[in-house]
Design an enzyme around this catalytic site. Structure first.
Site, PDB file in Angstrom:
ATOM      1  N   ALA A 160       0.835  -1.202   0.000  1.00  0.00           N
ATOM      2  CA  ALA A 160       0.000   0.000   0.000  1.00  0.00           C
ATOM      3  C   ALA A 160       0.869   1.251   0.000  1.00  0.00           C
ATOM      4  CB  ALA A 160      -0.942  -0.006   1.207  1.00  0.00           C
ATOM      5  N   ARG A 210     -11.254 -19.359   4.864  1.00  0.00           N
ATOM      6  CA  ARG A 210     -10.302 -19.589   5.952  1.00  0.00           C
ATOM      7  C   ARG A 210     -10.975 -19.764   7.308  1.00  0.00           C
ATOM      8  NH1 ARG A 210      -5.685 -15.195   4.028  1.00  0.00           N
ATOM      9  NH2 ARG A 210      -4.965 -16.438   2.253  1.00  0.00           N
TER      10      ARG A 210
END
Length: 640
Positions: free
Chosen positions: A44, A333
């Site tokens: 980022a 997950r």
């Protein structure tokens, strides 16, 4: 405080396009008059700094590593999602949007998630142009593989090194701007506070980790790209340096912290083997494409991987395939993690601790050959062999869930701005687009989307209304922030207690894992809150921080971070207590379906919980951003 998401009106597919047109612009000649601080240089931060430098802004980039190449983004393994539909298997932007919303258990903002899916297709083109060596099919087209929570193949990858290769691409773009003089890079510098002038974020206070010097830096806007806070649990898949300090300092200066208890537990990690470990190692979710998860049908205490090959098929329970036939081993997950916990709770776990399940590649090797499996996962298999001593080509891997990613973070609006004007949060540092659970291969997607394709547009809208004048670091607000930072450092060094920082951190982490991890209850959370409050009191009276302030001092670095982790831990407990529903990876024992699945309470909790700091030892105030779903129907998640 009213939370305004600034999500644009209109049809979902048109929101971002129309919003970009309505944003104010800064003309090229004026961009060079503005300074922007970027804290953190992972995916980022590096992509944001490179993009803003390319546009003409003056960027100051900070990281506490010795190089941006060492950001934790480099550890990401399995891939990055994009709705390219190269496989012609029914993928689309809307399907990626839907899978992400559903995978997050309907606790994310629709407009943000759709934008993420929309710009995903641009990310791949950007990275290919930078030379990122994605895997390719025989004909030269980019290859895709499957990941959990999706029934299409949309995950682009570079073996098990996808994060490393993407970061090198962003790092190259960043270096171009450093060479051009548009980005000034500050390495080995840790942000310890944000400076607010006239209600706006106008700078930061840093500590040089080599010399210990405290410094001030001013700018017209500040971007926090500092990753997640999974290390609050001590043992996690995060790099040891990963911390919450930058975000927590911003929180104390007025930035709301959203959904702090939303933590992702990754099902495919090398299990804990004792109290000697300082971190855990991730085995990519991509392995579940070819590996089959199983445990014995009846308890076999201490079963080793070497002996597992002798267990006949009739005595194996492939529990994910049995319970979720549609998705099998590629369930999301949170579902895979919770079910691994269940079979271990039943006493059917394997290994010396009983806290592990098998991930077995024997069928895939028989089907495709060892060379094919080696080409797909060779570096991951090598890493596993070096850490455990087992050869996963010959015996099954042993895996168990571990803390991985944090969906909570600083609250941001559609423009990625926090509740402090001029202070932005990108990537994992914000409360993100993932709701209560992140689907695999989405972290890299969000970090690059925010840095390459969102912030270059939205920051201009803010800066266009800002005067060009720079703020002097001689102002009293900077001096006050320096005094606060110095006072905190002096206090830690003066305690001279008997207990190491790591002892406090480990105790905090175990409490968080036991009571605010995969499974939670009101009784356990209240007990944990009392423990953390006592731990905080003991920390500030009995921590041992050796060395001095004006030198390289890693114990001091750790102490500053752990002090923030302790305070964050208490807020995570408060957030978990408030959210009395099972949602995503956050199983509340009081809220379950008859068959043991997570039970949401949409009528009570379809909101983002954003917490406001009210002062030392004061309860934080809860603000709610109600989540409005106009394009998806909230249904009970099912992967069966």
């Amino acid at each position: 405080m009213k939370l305004d998401s600034k999500a644009p009106e209109g049809p979902l597919a048109e929101k971002w396009t129309k919003h970009k047109f309505n944003l104010k612009l800064v003309n090229p000649a004026n961009k060079r008059k503005y300074d922007v601080i970027v804290v953190g240089t992972g995916l980022a931060g590096a992509s944001a700094a490179a993009s803003l430098g390319e546009l003409g802004y003056n960027v100051k980039a900070f990281c506490f590593q010795d190089s941006p190449r060492r950001a934790h983004s480099i550890a990401a393994q399995g891939g990055i999602n994009a709705a390219k539909n190269y496989q012609n298997d029914g993928d689309s932007i809307y399907r990626l949007f839907y899978d992400t919303i559903k995978g997050g258990d309907y606790r994310a903002r629709e407009a943000n998630v759709y934008r993420l899916a929309e710009v995903s297709v641009n990310i791949i083109d950007q990275c290919v142009a930078q030379g990122v060596p994605f895997a390719r099919e025989y004909g030269g087209l980019l290859s895709n593989r499957s990941f959990g929570g999706a029934q299409v193949s949309r995950t682009f990858y570079a073996r098990g090194q996808t994060g490393q290769q993407l970061l090198l691409g962003a790092y190259g773009a960043l270096n171009r701007q450093i060479a051009n003089g548009k980005v000034k890079m500050y390495t080995r510098s840790e942000m310890l506070d944000v400076v607010i002038v006239d209600g706006k974020a106008r700078g930061i206070i840093t500590r040089d980790l080599i010399t210990g010097k405290i410094e001030s830096h001013s700018a017209h806007a500040v971007l926090l790209c500092t990753g997640g806070y999974g290390n609050v649990f001590f043992l996690s898949t995060n790099a040891k340096g990963s911390n919450v300090t930058a975000a927590w300092r911003a929180h104390k200066k007025g930035a709301l912290f959203a959904n702090p208890c939303f933590t992702q537990i990754h099902p495919t990690c090398i299990p804990v083997t004792g109290d000697h470990q300082s971190k855990l190692t991730l085995m990519s979710e991509s392995l579940r494409n070819d590996g089959r998860v199983w445990v014995p049908k009846t308890a076999r205490p201490g079963l080793k991987a070497a002996d597992a090959v002798n267990i006949p098929e009739s005595e194996r329970d492939y529990f994910l395939e049995r319970k979720y036939p549609s998705f099998g081993n590629l369930v999301p997950r949170d579902v895979a993690s919770r079910n691994a916990k269940y079979v271990c709770d039943e006493g059917r776990g394997v290994g010396t601790t009983g806290l592990a399940v098998f991930l077995d590649f024997s069928d895939a090797i028989k089907r495709d050959g060892e060379a094919t499996i080696r080409a797909k996962y060779g570096n991951l298999f090598d890493m596993y062999a070096q850490i455990t001593g087992d050869n996963p080509y010959k015996v099954p891997m042993m895996i168990f869930p571990a803390v991985h990613y944090t969906m909570g973070g600083l609250w941001v609006d559609y423009n990625l701005m926090t509740t402090v004007p001029g202070l932005y949060a990108l990537g994992e540092a914000n409360f993100s687009d993932h709701g209560a659970n992140r689907l695999g291969a989405s972290a890299l997607m969000q970090g690059l989307a925010d840095g390459y394709f969102v912030i270059p547009y939205t920051i201009g809208d803010y800066l266009a209304g800002m005067p060009y004048e720079k703020v002097s670091t001689d102002r009293p607000e900077f001096k006050e922030a320096i005094d606060t930072v110095q006072s905190r450092i002096n206090k830690l060094l003066s305690i001279k207690g008997k207990k190491t920082v790591d002892q406090f951190h480990r105790e905090l982490g175990l409490t968080m894992w036991d009571y605010c991890g995969m499974s939670r209850s009101e009784k356990g959370l209240k007990f944990a809150k009392e423990k953390i409050q006592k731990l905080k009191e003991e920390f500030w009276s009995n921590v041992a921080v050796l060395g001095g302030a004006g030198e390289l001092n890693q114990e001091l670095e750790k102490a500053l971070r752990v002090a923030d982790f302790i305070e964050l831990g208490e807020l995570m407990i408060d957030d978990a207590l408030n959210r009395s529903e099972s949602c995503g990876g956050h199983f509340r024992e009081e809220s379950a379906t008859p068959d043991g699945e997570a039970k949401r309470k949409d009528d009570e909790f379809a909101y983002v919980a954003a917490w406001e700091y009210k002062g030392e030892n004061q309860s934080e105030a809860l603000h709610k951003e109600e989540l409005i779903f106009e394009n998806v129907k909230l249904t009970q998640r099912s992967y069966k």
